[in-house]
Design an enzyme around this catalytic site. Structure first.
Site, short mmCIF file in Angstrom:
data_model
loop_
_atom_site.label_atom_id
_atom_site.label_comp_id
_atom_site.label_asym_id
_atom_site.label_seq_id
_atom_site.Cartn_x
_atom_site.Cartn_y
_atom_site.Cartn_z
N LYS A 107 13.52 -11.09 -40.34
CA LYS A 107 13.95 -11.77 -41.54
C LYS A 107 13.29 -12.25 -42.67
O LYS A 107 13.64 -12.61 -43.45
CB LYS A 107 14.81 -13.00 -40.92
N LYS A 186 22.80 -5.75 -31.33
CA LYS A 186 23.30 -6.97 -30.55
C LYS A 186 24.53 -7.62 -31.35
O LYS A 186 24.42 -7.63 -32.42
CB LYS A 186 22.29 -7.73 -30.13
N LYS A 189 26.24 -13.64 -34.14
CA LYS A 189 27.31 -14.71 -34.85
C LYS A 189 27.27 -14.69 -36.50
O LYS A 189 28.15 -14.66 -36.90
CB LYS A 189 26.42 -15.97 -34.70
P1 AMP Z 1 21.81 -17.41 -30.71
O1 AMP Z 1 22.95 -16.60 -31.09
O2 AMP Z 1 20.53 -16.80 -31.12
O3 AMP Z 1 21.72 -19.04 -31.11
O4 AMP Z 1 21.61 -17.42 -28.93
C1 AMP Z 1 22.22 -18.45 -28.49
C2 AMP Z 1 22.18 -17.70 -26.85
O5 AMP Z 1 23.26 -16.71 -26.67
C3 AMP Z 1 20.91 -17.18 -26.48
O6 AMP Z 1 20.62 -17.37 -25.04
C4 AMP Z 1 20.92 -15.71 -26.61
O7 AMP Z 1 20.14 -15.06 -25.70
C5 AMP Z 1 22.30 -15.54 -26.43
N1 AMP Z 1 23.09 -14.30 -27.15
C6 AMP Z 1 23.15 -14.34 -28.51
N2 AMP Z 1 23.75 -13.05 -28.68
C7 AMP Z 1 23.79 -12.28 -27.49
C8 AMP Z 1 24.38 -11.15 -27.10
N3 AMP Z 1 24.82 -10.27 -28.14
N4 AMP Z 1 24.36 -10.64 -25.83
C9 AMP Z 1 23.94 -11.50 -24.82
N5 AMP Z 1 23.66 -12.91 -25.26
C10 AMP Z 1 23.50 -13.22 -26.55
#
Ligand code: AMP
Length: 317
Positions: A107, A186, A189
């Site tokens: 990013k 992946k 959000k």
């Molecule tokens: P974030 O969305 O980056 O704030 O991540 C929050 C938590 O969700 C972290 O523990 C990430 O590793 C997990 N996480 C985010 N996206 C995924 C995904 N596509 N699959 C599995 N775990 C995820």
């Protein structure tokens, strides 16, 4: 044994967040687990203050709806020691290490907020302040937890034993849920303008069904078997992973259509109770605010001696 895991309110929570992080967090939740919303991390990319506040409110409520109520829940900015320790850890981290962080490389390549560069130090502070032994996270967080371990070990070596060295723990299934429309990346959000590849936890059942039925499968015409093969069949493999993580089974399923129907049913069933609980909690925002205020008070108390020890060790404070 203390555990810590935070979620950044950079968008709406997805099925990936649930399977990779929130469900394992709920399983680990107890008085010595510190879980919450990392609002400071959402300031590392251009943001709208009003939208951030509404996302923090929604996410706080959703964490409760996911069954994390046995943990100490808090919003990161309400515990100022996170910022203070982050600076000390910036003084331990090297630019070489921060240059290698995947998120910065993805990013921040052209020009970005300086905080996007330094935020791994804030994340290390989040973890180390709680003398955390285990960090339940999805697979994508490996590099961050590795850096946190390196910083803790270096700090302890150079200034004295202050920090517990943590380790990441990943769920056996669902550690990396992929985007339904683009299974090589992946589920996120914030990915994709139309969000067709992300299932959000508050998506209505018909939206979930539509997204799953439109999921990209694989174009191996003539070999359209329903089987796991991450390299050759990333779309089908992702659907199978989701199905199993949501308690379903692929036994007897031989077509992509039947697989998608089973996945849609399993995801809708998984999210239904959570959505019901969310609606109940959202009707009582004062309760949610009180839970997080009490959690932040506990966190301020728990983290104060750790910050004080780190300051004393480096010769400030
Ligand atoms: P974030 O969305 O980056 O704030 O991540 C929050 C938590 O969700 C972290 O523990 C990430 O590793 C997990 N996480 C985010 N996206 C995924 C995904 N596509 N699959 C599995 N775990 C995820």
């Amino acid at each position: 044994m203390n555990t810590l895991s935070l979620i950044t309110p950079s968008g709406r929570l997805t099925l990936g967040n649930l399977l990779g992080a929130l469900r394992p967090m709920a399983a680990a939740a107890g008085p010595s687990s510190y879980f919450g919303v990392a609002d400071l991390h959402a300031l590392t990319t251009p943001h709208s203050p009003a939208l951030l506040r509404s996302r923090v409110a929604e996410m706080s409520t959703l964490l409760l709806a996911c069954g994390l109520d046995a943990a100490t829940l808090f919003v990161q900015s309400q515990v100022p020691s996170h910022r203070s320790l982050a600076y000390l850890l910036e003084c331990v981290a090297s630019t070489g290490e921060l240059n290698r962080m995947i998120q910065f490389k993805e990013k921040g390549a052209v020009s970005s907020r300086a905080s996007l560069y330094t935020y791994p130090a804030l994340m290390a502070a989040d973890i180390l302040l709680y003398r955390t032994a285990e960090v339940p996270v999805g697979d994508d967080q490996r590099q961050h937890v590795e850096l946190t371990r390196d910083l803790a070990l270096r700090f302890n070596r150079e200034y004295g034993e202050v920090f517990t060295v943590p380790r990441a723990v990943h769920p056996p299934r669902g550690a990396r849920v992929m985007d339904l429309a683009a299974p090589e990346r992946k589920m996120s959000k914030s990915a994709g303008d139309d969000h067709s590849g992300s299932i959000f936890l508050l998506d209505p059942p018909e939206v979930i069904r539509r997204k799953v039925m439109r999921a990209v499968t694989d174009s191996d015409v003539g070999a359209s078997a329903v089987r796991s093969d991450r390299a050759q069949k990333p779309g089908v493999t992702n659907l199978l992973d989701i199905l199993q993580a949501c308690g379903g089974s692929a036994a007897g399923i031989s077509t992509y259509g039947a697989l998608k129907k089973a996945v849609a049913d399993a995801v809708v069933a998984e999210l239904e109770p959570l959505q019901k609980r969310y609606r109940e909690l959202a009707a009582d925002p004062a309760h949610v605010t009180a839970v997080y205020a009490a959690g932040a008070a506990v966190c301020r108390e728990v983290t104060a001696p750790v910050l004080a020890a780190a300051e004393a060790a480096v010769g400030v404070g």
